[in-house]
Design an enzyme around this catalytic site. Sequence first.
Site, PDB file in Angstrom:
ATOM      1  N   THR A  27       4.976  -4.210  19.726  1.00 15.72           N
ATOM      2  CA  THR A  27       6.418  -4.018  19.920  1.00 15.72           C
ATOM      3  C   THR A  27       6.861  -2.995  18.872  1.00 15.72           C
ATOM      4  O   THR A  27       6.107  -2.671  17.956  1.00 15.72           O
ATOM      5  CB  THR A  27       7.210  -5.327  19.703  1.00 15.72           C
ATOM      6  OG1 THR A  27       7.079  -5.723  18.321  1.00 15.72           O
ATOM      7  CG2 THR A  27       6.691  -6.448  20.599  1.00 15.72           C
ATOM      8  N   VAL A  82       1.638  -7.492  11.247  1.00 19.00           N
ATOM      9  CA  VAL A  82       2.842  -6.829  10.748  1.00 19.00           C
ATOM     10  C   VAL A  82       2.660  -5.316  10.843  1.00 19.00           C
ATOM     11  O   VAL A  82       1.692  -4.762  10.313  1.00 19.00           O
ATOM     12  CB  VAL A  82       3.148  -7.258   9.295  1.00 19.00           C
ATOM     13  CG1 VAL A  82       4.347  -6.479   8.752  1.00 19.00           C
ATOM     14  CG2 VAL A  82       3.405  -8.764   9.230  1.00 19.00           C
ATOM     15  N   LYS A  83       3.610  -4.694  11.536  1.00 20.36           N
ATOM     16  CA  LYS A  83       3.545  -3.239  11.695  1.00 20.36           C
ATOM     17  C   LYS A  83       4.328  -2.586  10.553  1.00 20.36           C
ATOM     18  O   LYS A  83       5.506  -2.902  10.355  1.00 20.36           O
ATOM     19  CB  LYS A  83       4.249  -2.883  13.009  1.00 20.36           C
ATOM     20  CG  LYS A  83       3.423  -2.056  13.965  1.00 20.36           C
ATOM     21  CD  LYS A  83       4.281  -1.799  15.183  1.00 20.36           C
ATOM     22  CE  LYS A  83       3.613  -0.936  16.172  1.00 20.36           C
ATOM     23  NZ  LYS A  83       4.528  -0.539  17.234  1.00 20.36           N
ATOM     24  N   VAL A  84       3.675  -1.683   9.848  1.00 19.05           N
ATOM     25  CA  VAL A  84       4.375  -0.942   8.793  1.00 19.05           C
ATOM     26  C   VAL A  84       4.342   0.536   9.147  1.00 19.05           C
ATOM     27  O   VAL A  84       3.355   1.031   9.688  1.00 19.05           O
ATOM     28  CB  VAL A  84       3.727  -1.164   7.391  1.00 19.05           C
ATOM     29  CG1 VAL A  84       3.847  -2.612   6.956  1.00 19.05           C
ATOM     30  CG2 VAL A  84       2.295  -0.693   7.346  1.00 19.05           C
TER      31      VAL A  84
END
Length: 222
Positions: A27, A82-84
């Site tokens: 997402t 977790v997208k960074v």
Amino acid sequence: MKLFLDTAHLADIETANGWGILQGITTNPSLAAKEGLEFHDLIRAITDVVAGPVSAEVVADNRDEMVAQGQVLAKIADNVVVKVPMSREGVAAGARLVGMGIPINVTLVFSTAQAILAATIGATFVSPFLGRIDDVGNDGLSLLAEIVETYAAQGYDTEVLAASLRHSQHVVQSARIGADAATMPFAVMDRLFDHPLTDIGNERFNKDWQAYQQALADRRKK
Ligand code: E4P
């Protein structure tokens, strides 16, 4: 190559999951904004459907806030990644999250140099955006090939997740190049099934089957 959907739309996620081919979700803030649900509830609902990795992005301009957001997201479910963002702050936050045992996906990657940084901090995934590179007149698949080759040369563990895919050929060529995973909009995944000769073949088999059954029924009547 694992097949991921790039969406936060639950109905599409449920449909693809029902096909038995869905291996993960990505997402991003733009996709989440379309759904009109509180973000954490949305990610929870997605993880209730999908067993594979579900990427949820942090949105902040400094590493401390990114780390704090990432810790909260990681607690939603075991399969949250977790997208960074690729930036100095994003990489610093990502390194800290990895140090805490939280899997990360480094997003918004447009060069091999950036992909090397993602692997160096031990990211689980690196996401080169092929379609957006094509959009500005460059070749996203060439970048993907360069990253896959560099990772193989270095023996990096980070998985290459081909992202921003626009059509079936992006998916096919990503698989040929050796991407570990590919994330695509629902419409692109849906079209992977289609071929005009498959439709013609199915139509002909159904028609011949009906004629065969009719002939048997007529023979029984005699
Ligand atoms: C990947 O994780 C991103 O969400 C995505 O693939 C972006 O794609 P777009 O260029 O179609 O927005």
